[in-house]
Each structure stands twice: as structure tokens, then as C-alpha cells.
Design an enzyme around this catalytic site. Structure first.
Site, PDB file in Angstrom:
ATOM      1  N   ASN A 166      44.006  24.607 -35.520  1.00  0.00           N
ATOM      2  CA  ASN A 166      43.623  25.842 -36.200  1.00  0.00           C
ATOM      3  C   ASN A 166      44.160  25.816 -37.626  1.00  0.00           C
ATOM      4  OD1 ASN A 166      43.755  28.756 -37.046  1.00  0.00           O
ATOM      5  ND2 ASN A 166      42.782  28.949 -35.042  1.00  0.00           N
ATOM      6  N   TYR A 217      46.443  37.159 -33.830  1.00  0.00           N
ATOM      7  CA  TYR A 217      45.468  36.220 -34.388  1.00  0.00           C
ATOM      8  C   TYR A 217      44.482  35.861 -33.283  1.00  0.00           C
ATOM      9  CZ  TYR A 217      44.200  32.165 -37.349  1.00  0.00           C
ATOM     10  OH  TYR A 217      43.533  31.254 -38.117  1.00  0.00           O
ATOM     11  N   GLU A 262      37.565  34.192 -46.661  1.00  0.00           N
ATOM     12  CA  GLU A 262      37.682  34.053 -45.208  1.00  0.00           C
ATOM     13  C   GLU A 262      36.455  34.634 -44.524  1.00  0.00           C
ATOM     14  OE1 GLU A 262      40.782  32.638 -43.907  1.00  0.00           O
ATOM     15  OE2 GLU A 262      39.425  32.370 -42.227  1.00  0.00           O
ATOM     16  N   ASP A 263      35.862  33.844 -43.661  1.00  0.00           N
ATOM     17  CA  ASP A 263      34.792  34.299 -42.779  1.00  0.00           C
ATOM     18  C   ASP A 263      33.597  34.917 -43.500  1.00  0.00           C
ATOM     19  OD1 ASP A 263      36.507  33.244 -40.953  1.00  0.00           O
ATOM     20  OD2 ASP A 263      36.659  35.010 -39.677  1.00  0.00           O
ATOM     21  N   LYS A 322      45.398  37.210 -41.089  1.00  0.00           N
ATOM     22  CA  LYS A 322      45.714  35.981 -41.833  1.00  0.00           C
ATOM     23  C   LYS A 322      46.929  36.204 -42.728  1.00  0.00           C
ATOM     24  CE  LYS A 322      42.190  33.129 -40.770  1.00  0.00           C
ATOM     25  NZ  LYS A 322      42.194  31.712 -40.450  1.00  0.00           N
ATOM     26  N   ASN A 340      36.124  29.535 -32.407  1.00  0.00           N
ATOM     27  CA  ASN A 340      36.924  30.699 -32.016  1.00  0.00           C
ATOM     28  C   ASN A 340      36.031  31.906 -31.799  1.00  0.00           C
ATOM     29  OD1 ASN A 340      39.457  29.371 -32.437  1.00  0.00           O
ATOM     30  ND2 ASN A 340      39.159  29.587 -34.626  1.00  0.00           N
ATOM     31  N   ASP A 374      39.281  29.015 -46.654  1.00  0.00           N
ATOM     32  CA  ASP A 374      40.033  28.586 -45.482  1.00  0.00           C
ATOM     33  C   ASP A 374      39.134  27.900 -44.455  1.00  0.00           C
ATOM     34  OD1 ASP A 374      42.301  28.471 -43.870  1.00  0.00           O
ATOM     35  OD2 ASP A 374      41.800  30.359 -42.875  1.00  0.00           O
ATOM     36  N   ASP A 375      37.933  28.422 -44.275  1.00  0.00           N
ATOM     37  CA  ASP A 375      37.040  27.896 -43.234  1.00  0.00           C
ATOM     38  C   ASP A 375      36.517  26.511 -43.597  1.00  0.00           C
ATOM     39  OD1 ASP A 375      37.077  30.283 -41.521  1.00  0.00           O
ATOM     40  OD2 ASP A 375      36.213  31.212 -43.300  1.00  0.00           O
ATOM     41  N   ARG A 423      30.679  36.514 -41.039  1.00  0.00           N
ATOM     42  CA  ARG A 423      30.828  35.484 -39.991  1.00  0.00           C
ATOM     43  C   ARG A 423      32.265  35.559 -39.485  1.00  0.00           C
ATOM     44  NH1 ARG A 423      34.321  32.332 -39.016  1.00  0.00           N
ATOM     45  NH2 ARG A 423      34.172  30.492 -40.327  1.00  0.00           N
TER      46      ARG A 423
HETATM   47  N1  NDP Z   1      39.764  26.113 -35.507  1.00  0.00           N
HETATM   48  C1  NDP Z   1      39.693  26.545 -36.743  1.00  0.00           C
HETATM   49  O1  NDP Z   1      40.672  26.505 -37.496  1.00  0.00           O
HETATM   50  C2  NDP Z   1      38.411  27.062 -37.271  1.00  0.00           C
HETATM   51  C3  NDP Z   1      37.369  27.333 -36.436  1.00  0.00           C
HETATM   52  N2  NDP Z   1      36.198  27.800 -36.940  1.00  0.00           N
HETATM   53  C4  NDP Z   1      35.175  28.148 -35.982  1.00  0.00           C
HETATM   54  O2  NDP Z   1      34.053  27.298 -36.134  1.00  0.00           O
HETATM   55  C5  NDP Z   1      32.883  27.993 -35.770  1.00  0.00           C
HETATM   56  C6  NDP Z   1      31.820  27.773 -36.834  1.00  0.00           C
HETATM   57  O3  NDP Z   1      32.269  28.275 -38.063  1.00  0.00           O
HETATM   58  P1  NDP Z   1      31.458  27.917 -39.402  1.00  0.00           P
HETATM   59  O4  NDP Z   1      31.331  26.469 -39.562  1.00  0.00           O
HETATM   60  O5  NDP Z   1      32.086  28.672 -40.478  1.00  0.00           O
HETATM   61  O6  NDP Z   1      30.053  28.558 -39.067  1.00  0.00           O
HETATM   62  P2  NDP Z   1      28.651  28.245 -39.718  1.00  0.00           P
HETATM   63  O7  NDP Z   1      27.790  29.387 -39.383  1.00  0.00           O
HETATM   64  O8  NDP Z   1      28.833  27.869 -41.139  1.00  0.00           O
HETATM   65  O9  NDP Z   1      28.140  26.944 -38.930  1.00  0.00           O
HETATM   66  C7  NDP Z   1      27.734  26.937 -37.604  1.00  0.00           C
HETATM   67  C8  NDP Z   1      26.949  25.682 -37.357  1.00  0.00           C
HETATM   68  O10 NDP Z   1      26.716  25.582 -35.971  1.00  0.00           O
HETATM   69  C9  NDP Z   1      25.336  25.326 -35.766  1.00  0.00           C
HETATM   70  N3  NDP Z   1      24.908  25.859 -34.486  1.00  0.00           N
HETATM   71  C10 NDP Z   1      24.788  27.141 -34.118  1.00  0.00           C
HETATM   72  N4  NDP Z   1      24.344  27.225 -32.847  1.00  0.00           N
HETATM   73  C11 NDP Z   1      24.179  25.960 -32.416  1.00  0.00           C
HETATM   74  C12 NDP Z   1      23.743  25.379 -31.213  1.00  0.00           C
HETATM   75  N5  NDP Z   1      23.413  26.128 -30.152  1.00  0.00           N
HETATM   76  N6  NDP Z   1      23.679  24.044 -31.128  1.00  0.00           N
HETATM   77  C13 NDP Z   1      24.009  23.289 -32.168  1.00  0.00           C
HETATM   78  N7  NDP Z   1      24.453  23.769 -33.348  1.00  0.00           N
HETATM   79  C14 NDP Z   1      24.533  25.089 -33.464  1.00  0.00           C
HETATM   80  C15 NDP Z   1      24.627  25.991 -36.913  1.00  0.00           C
HETATM   81  O11 NDP Z   1      23.348  25.418 -37.033  1.00  0.00           O
HETATM   82  P3  NDP Z   1      22.265  25.836 -38.149  1.00  0.00           P
HETATM   83  O12 NDP Z   1      22.850  25.351 -39.428  1.00  0.00           O
HETATM   84  O13 NDP Z   1      21.052  25.136 -37.746  1.00  0.00           O
HETATM   85  O14 NDP Z   1      22.179  27.329 -38.092  1.00  0.00           O
HETATM   86  C16 NDP Z   1      25.589  25.664 -38.041  1.00  0.00           C
HETATM   87  O15 NDP Z   1      25.338  24.399 -38.548  1.00  0.00           O
HETATM   88  C17 NDP Z   1      33.290  29.452 -35.565  1.00  0.00           C
HETATM   89  O16 NDP Z   1      33.398  29.713 -34.198  1.00  0.00           O
HETATM   90  C18 NDP Z   1      34.652  29.545 -36.185  1.00  0.00           C
HETATM   91  O17 NDP Z   1      35.476  30.471 -35.514  1.00  0.00           O
HETATM   92  C19 NDP Z   1      35.993  27.976 -38.267  1.00  0.00           C
HETATM   93  C20 NDP Z   1      37.000  27.733 -39.144  1.00  0.00           C
HETATM   94  C21 NDP Z   1      38.299  27.295 -38.698  1.00  0.00           C
HETATM   95  C1  PYR Z   2      40.337  30.110 -37.665  1.00  0.00           C
HETATM   96  C2  PYR Z   2      39.306  30.588 -38.540  1.00  0.00           C
HETATM   97  O1  PYR Z   2      39.510  30.695 -39.738  1.00  0.00           O
HETATM   98  C3  PYR Z   2      38.019  30.918 -37.991  1.00  0.00           C
HETATM   99  O2  PYR Z   2      37.799  30.727 -36.796  1.00  0.00           O
HETATM  100  O3  PYR Z   2      37.186  31.399 -38.751  1.00  0.00           O
HETATM  101 MG    MG Z   3      38.062  31.905 -40.698  1.00  0.00          MG
END
Ligand code: NDP
Ligand code: PYR
Ligand code: MG
Length: 616
Positions: free
Chosen positions: A516, A164, A307-308, A235, A472, A330-331, A217
Site C-alpha cells: 500500500n 485507513y 488523491e483518488d 491520508k 482497495n 499518490d495513486d 475514484r
Molecule cells: N494498494 C495501493 O496502494 C493502491 C491501490 N489502488 C487501487 O487500485 C485500483 C485501481 O485504481 P486506479 O488505477 O487508480 O483506477 P483506474 O480507474 O485508473 O484504473 C482501473 C483499470 O482497471 C481496468 N478494469 C476495470 N474493470 C476491469 C475488469 N473487469 N477487467 C479488467 N480490467 C478492468 C480499467 O479498464 P478500462 O481502462 O478499460 O476502463 C482500468 O484500466 C483501486 O481499487 C484502488 O483502490 C490504487 C492506488 C494505490
Molecule cells: C491506497 C490508495 O491510495 C487507493 O487505494 O486509492
Molecule cells: Mg488513493
């Protein structure tokens, strides 16, 4: 209706066996016979059954009972050795070697599963490069499924980072070059109009959970197209290892609609379609065909985990299908549930209630707004104040700065509820100084954005700043554990999406937690499956959070942890599953009746065990 018990069915079928041939059309016969079986005892809970149907008799047999290694026919000899579901390698007993035409196909030694496990772990630890460990684990999964899961369950904290995050991220980036054998189902635009037929090519009929991605993504690594397949595969291996859902009931799927990743389009080893992503109506029609085919093939209670997907599709898909299918993103939802659990648990360290806190997010996408919404819902339920009121305690920063009212016209739909009255703010540091949050959450997918200035500012007005760097894989984490503890002078409560090792600061050892969604989705899915849920409801996410938070003990708090250790994950998952199922029954969304009296025990009884079975 004639009722047959399982051993009787097997005796009947085995009676028709002929030596030396491939036998019996087992799946059709067994399928119809099993339909006639009575429900396993539900309130007695001593039999496996209910939600996770034990179609192949893998788990209902005790470890010393004999079962038949069914594939489509009775597998024997060379075929048996190459069937990952039934292969035991050197652990085949002398009797099995005689009965199943294995003589000469194996060296003479007979090993126990424990020795095999020890040997494999020893071999794995010789590899210094994480990707080599990943590939060795994938080879094992393809070769001997039970041994793979035994390893993963027994060494979960050591192997989670291998199968993972973070290693799965690198594996997806290099998926084309390391590709050996296909895993899961690839459905590309070439299969448009034929998705139903493609699904039928999968050898298993009794699928209970699908994890699907379109690869746009992948973690914080962006568009990896068809190579995102590593994510559904990873997953689902956690669904089995952490949540106990049987591997034969899990189906990883990648939808290949193209990629906008130029590097991949020009990579001679790329395994996907070589054109730009389909969008608009073409994309929507393709997804519609997929969602319809899945339901038609597997029925109402098939769980589909998105997912993603990129956020411009993720929110729409969830909204569109949540009323017609059992879908879970999941996200958005799993992440929300795990973070809420950590926040609720952290109140033991911080004091006060959730509503006493102010939250600031870096990142206003799926994870950020998903978490924000669930926090607001929980606060609203606890205080009886409207959700709109509670949202005012939560602020988000995106790539253009603080999400504020003056930006509303240009904001995507999912950001609009968070556009509060405030003057424009450009940077995270300025936002921290202006909002003075007690909790800072990173969901931006951009590494090292929680700089020293930002953490020091958090520490300047919080006795114990709560810092969650959720992005991540590790390379995208907003800060490292060491940075969080050092810059806050050891005062931060810290957790991250990908794991960090313990850190020593000022003579004290700090153990960072891992926030996570892997804590949630396996147990959440098990809960849905075991009660036959037909829809996901937000209250089930709250129920999952509550169950996870309740697993954090004083001993964990003493170490500064706000999540329980992953080594206890099966117990944690059974509690999450029980709480989720209880909520489904309460909401009238569970279809498997009557409700078991003890849902935790029932969840435990449904869980897959990786111990070898004896073959007759
Ligand atoms: N720990 C866990 O369990 C999980 C972790 N994640 C992680 O979270 C991260 C984001 O995922 P997700 O929300 O799906 O992604 P999205 O693409 O949906 O969202 C990313 C957000 O970050 C913003 N962003 C990007 N670059 C910058 C920057 N330089 N400064 C400020 N804001 C910024 C984007 O802005 P804008 O809207 O303006 O483009 C957007 O709002 C990934 O790395 C993913 O791996 C996700 C799910 C679960
Ligand atoms: C953990 C997860 O689902 C992600 O980083 O997208
Ligand atoms: Mg994910």
C-alpha cells in the site's frame, strides 16, 4: 536584525497576559518574531527545525519543558478543554487545572496519557463493527489530537485498518449519514472566484502539505463526490502518525464539482452539490484557480498530493502542474514506488534481476500504468537499455482485454506505450497463458478477478508466482490471501492493498504483506518538506523505493514477506525521507541549505511526537 530565541519570545508574550481574559494577538506577534529566529542547528541536528518548522514550539520543547498552549489567543478553561490540539482531558495536572481555570470542569482524578491510551484501546476493542471504531477514532481526533496520534503510532498495525483502508472506504460511502463535524476544507463550485478567500478561513497559516481529492475514484468504490473527504483526512492522519509531519501543517481538501453517482444525488443525507460533475473547461478553470490560490497562499514549497481523482483527470493534472508546483499523485507515483520496492525486495526470494521477469497487470489505469512506468525506468537504469525496450517486458489488461498494438487508435494516451505487438486476447486467463508472466499485479478495482484458474495457471509455470492484489478496499481485492496460498499450493509470494490476516495452509503459517502506498507517501512527503524541495522528480520515487526495499530483513524474508512490518514505519519513513531529500539535494531541487550531514537523524529530529506537553 534582532535575534530572539523561542523561550524569550514566549516570556515576552506571556508577560503581556492578563488574568481572566482572552489574550494577546499571538499569531501575528509570534509570526513576525519567529521570522527573525535563526535557523535551527542543521548539522548539529539536535534541534527541531529545518524542513518542518516548529512554529508553535510544540516539538522543540523537551517533554519536561513548559510550553504555552497557543491558539489565536491563550486558551484556558472551557475553551482549552474543547480545543483538540491542546486538550489533555483527565491528564491535566493539578497545577495546570489551577493555572488554566479548569477547576470544576473536570472530575478530580488525574490520569497519565498511558492510562488514557489503555482505557481508549479497551473501549475501542469493545466495538465489533469496524465503522463504530472508525467513528470513535474520529471523535477522539476531534477531542484530543495528541491522544489520537499516540494511539495510532503505538498501535499502528491494529488501527491502520480502522482509520485507513478498508474501513475508511465504508466511512466515505456513509459519510453523509455519519457526518457530525466538518473536517478539512470543502471547496465547491459555489466558491468559484473566491477560493483564495476560502483558504484564508482555515485557522492554520503554516501549512506544509495538502491532500486533495475531487472524490471521483475513491479507492475501488467509484464516484463518492463530496463524501470522498474521508480519504484526505485519513491520508493526512498517516502523514502525521507514520511520517511525523505535524498535524497543524496538514490540510485536507475536497473539491466538490458535483457527482455522477445517482444514488448519492438521490440520498437525502448527501452532503455535496446535487448536480452532475463539471467537466472540460469549467473543471480545468476551477482546478487552475485552486492550484493558483494554494501557491499564492502557502508559497512555492507547499506539497499538494492528488488523491483518488479519476484517471481522465489525474494524468492531465499531474502533467500540467508538475513543472509549476510541488505536486505528487499518490495513486500513480506513490503506488509505483511501493510496488517497485516490493519487487526489488522479492528478488531475494526469487533470484535474478528485475529485467529477468515478465509482468502482467490486470488494470491499466493510474496505479497500473504508474507502476509499469517506474519498473521500466528502474530496469532501464540498471541495464542501460532504453526505457522503450524495457517496457516490452510489461503487459497490461484493461476492461477490453490485453492492451495490444491493434487497439492503439482507441487507447487513452497513458496506455499507448504499453500497446505491444500481439494478437488480441480477451480474458485475463488467456493473457496469463499467452504471456506467461512471473509477476501478476491487480490494479483493476474489481474484486475476485484473480480466479482459481488464473492463480493455478500462474503456479503451473512459476516455482514461486508473485501475486499482488492491490485493489482497495478488501471487497475489491483481486483475491484473498487464503485463495492465493491455497490455489498456488503454498508457493505464492503474496501481498495486497488492504490487509489480510495470516493464513494456515498445509500446517504452515503464511503472513501476507500489505502493498500500500501508505509505506511511501508519509516518508516521501517528510523528505520533500524537510529539504524544502520545490519539485518532485521521478528519481525521488526510485530513491524512496530503494530505501523501503532496504528495510526488509532476512527475518522478514524467512516469513515470505517482501515488505517490513508497519510497526516499524516511523523508522522506515525516516530512511525514505532521508533518501528522498538526498536525491533532491543531488538534483538541485532542495531549497533548504546547507544540507544536513546525517539526513536520517535529521528526519527523525523533525518528527512530531504525540506526548503531552506541560502548560505553564
Ligand atoms: N494498494 C495501493 O496502494 C493502491 C491501490 N489502488 C487501487 O487500485 C485500483 C485501481 O485504481 P486506479 O488505477 O487508480 O483506477 P483506474 O480507474 O485508473 O484504473 C482501473 C483499470 O482497471 C481496468 N478494469 C476495470 N474493470 C476491469 C475488469 N473487469 N477487467 C479488467 N480490467 C478492468 C480499467 O479498464 P478500462 O481502462 O478499460 O476502463 C482500468 O484500466 C483501486 O481499487 C484502488 O483502490 C490504487 C492506488 C494505490
Ligand atoms: C491506497 C490508495 O491510495 C487507493 O487505494 O486509492
Ligand atoms: Mg488513493
Amino acid at each position: 536584525m534582532m535575534l530572539l530565541n523561542r523561550p524569550k519570545i514566549l516570556r515576552l508574550l506571556v508577560g503581556r497576559r492578563e488574568r481572566g481574559k482572552e489574550f494577546i494577538r499571538a499569531s501575528a506577534v509570534m509570526g513576525s518574531a519567529l521570522e527573525e529566529m535563526p535557523n535551527d542547528r542543521v548539522n548539529g541536528i539536535d534541534a527541531v527545525g529545518g524542513g518542518v518548522r516548529d512554529v508553535y514550539g510544540e516539538d522543540s520543547a523537551t517533554e519536561d519543558q513548559f510550553i504555552t498552549p497557543w491558539t489565536f489567543s491563550v486558551a484556558s478553561g472551557y475553551t482549552l478543554l474543547r480545543n483538540p490540539r491542546h486538550n489533555k482531558g483527565l491528564a491535566f495536572t493539578e497545577k495546570e487545572r489551577d493555572a488554566h481555570y479548569l477547576r470544576g470542569l473536570l472530575p478530580p482524578i488525574v490520569l497519565s496519557q498511558e492510562i488514557q491510551e489503555k482505557k481508549f484501546m479497551h473501549m475501542l476493542r469493545q466495538y465489533q463493527v469496524p465503522l463504530q471504531r472508525y467513528m470513535a477514532m474520529m471523535d477522539l481526533q476531534e477531542m484530543n489530537e495528541r491522544l489520537f496520534y499516540k494511539l495510532l503510532i503505538d498501535h499502528v498495525e491494529e488501527l491502520l485498518p480502522v482509520v485507513y483502508t478498508p474501513t475508511v472506504g465504508e466511512a466515505c460511502q456513509k459519510y453523509g449519514s455519519i457526518f457530525k463535524r466538518p473536517q478539512g476544507i470543502f471547496i465547491s463550485l459555489k466558491e468559484k472566484g473566491k477560493i483564495q478567500e476560502v483558504l484564508k478561513n482555515w485557522p492554520e497559516r503554516n501549512i506544509q502539505v495538502i491532500v486533495v481529492t475531487d472524490g471521483e475514484r475513491i479507492l475501488g468504490l467509484g464516484d463518492l463526490g463530496c463524501q470522498g473527504m474521508g480519504i484526505p483526512v485519513g491520508k493526512l492522519s498517516l502523514y502525521t502518525a507514520l511520517g511525523g509531519v505535524r498535524p497543524s501543517a496538514c490540510l485536507p481538501i475536497t473539491l466538490d464539482v458535483g457527482t455522477n453517482n445517482e444514488k448519492l444525488l438521490n440520498d437525502e443525507f448527501y452532503i455535496g452539490l446535487r448536480h452532475k460533475r463539471a467537466t472540460g473547461q469549467e473543471y480545468a478553470d476551477f482546478l487552475f484557480e485552486f492550484m493558483s490560490a494554494v501557491k499564492q497562499n502557502y508559497g512555492e514549497r507547499i506539497l499538494i498530493q492528488f488523491e483518488d481523482f479519476a484517471n481522465h483527470n489525474a494524468f492531465e493534472l499531474l502533467e500540467k502542474y508538475r513543472t509549476t508546483h510541488l505536486v505528487f499523485n499518490d495513486d500513480i507515483q506513490g503506488t509505483a514506488s511501493v510496488v517497485l520496492a516490493g519487487l526489488v525486495a522479492s528478488l531475494k526470494l526469487l533470484g535474478g534481476t528485475l529485467a529477468d521477469h515478465t509482468f502482467l497487470f490486470l488494470g491499466a489505469g493510474e496505479a497500473g500504468t504508474g507502476i509499469a512506468e517506474l519498473i521500466a525506468l528502474e530496469m532501464s537504469k540498471k541495464t542501460n537499455a532504453p526505457v522503450e525496450e524495457m517496457r516490452k517486458k510489461i503487459w497490461l489488461v484493461d476492461s477490453k482485454g490485453l492492451v495490444v498494438r491493434s487497439r492503439i487508435e482507441s487507447l487513452q494516451q497513458f496506455k499507448k506505450p504499453w500497446a505491444h505487438e500481439h494478437k488480441p486476447v480477451k480474458t485475463l486467463l488467456e493473457a496469463v497463458q499467452a504471456i506467461k508472466p512471473t509477476v501478476l499485479i491487480g490494479t483493476s478495482g474489481v474484486g475476485r478477478t484473480f480466479t482459481q484458474d488464473v492463480i493455478e495457471a500462474m503456479a503451473s509455470f512459476n516455482k514461486k508466482p508473485l501475486i499482488l492484489a492491490l485493489s482497495n478496499p478488501t471487497s475489491q481485492s483481486e483475491c484473498t490471501a487464503e485463495e492465493a496460498y491455497t490455489w498456488s499450493k503454498g508457493r505464492a509470494i503474496f501481498a495486497s492493498g488492504s490487509p489480510f490476516d495470516p493464513v494456515e495452509h498445509d500446517g504452515k503459517v503464511f503472513v501476507p504483506g500489505q502493498a500500500n502506498n501508505a509505506y511511501i507517501f508519509p516518508g516521501f512527503g517528510l523528505g520533500l518538506i524537510m529539504c524544502g524541495a520545490i519539485r518532485v522528480h521521478d528519481d525521488m520515487l526510485l530513491a524512496a523505493s530503494e530505501a523501503l526495499a532496504a528495510q526488509v530483513t532476512d527475518e522478514h524474508f524467512a516469513k515470505g514477506l517482501i515488505y517490513p512490518p508497519f510497526k516499524d514505519i516511523r523508522k522506515i519513513s525516516s530512511h525514505i525521507a532521508a533518501n528522498v531529500a538526498a536525491k533532491a539535494y543531488e538534483l538541485g531541487l532542495a531549497s533548504r541549505l546547507p544540507q544536513p550531514r546525517d539526513l536520517v537523524k535529521y528526519a527523525e529530529s523533525c518528527m512530531y511526537s504525540p506526548m503531552y506537553r506541560f502548560y505553564r
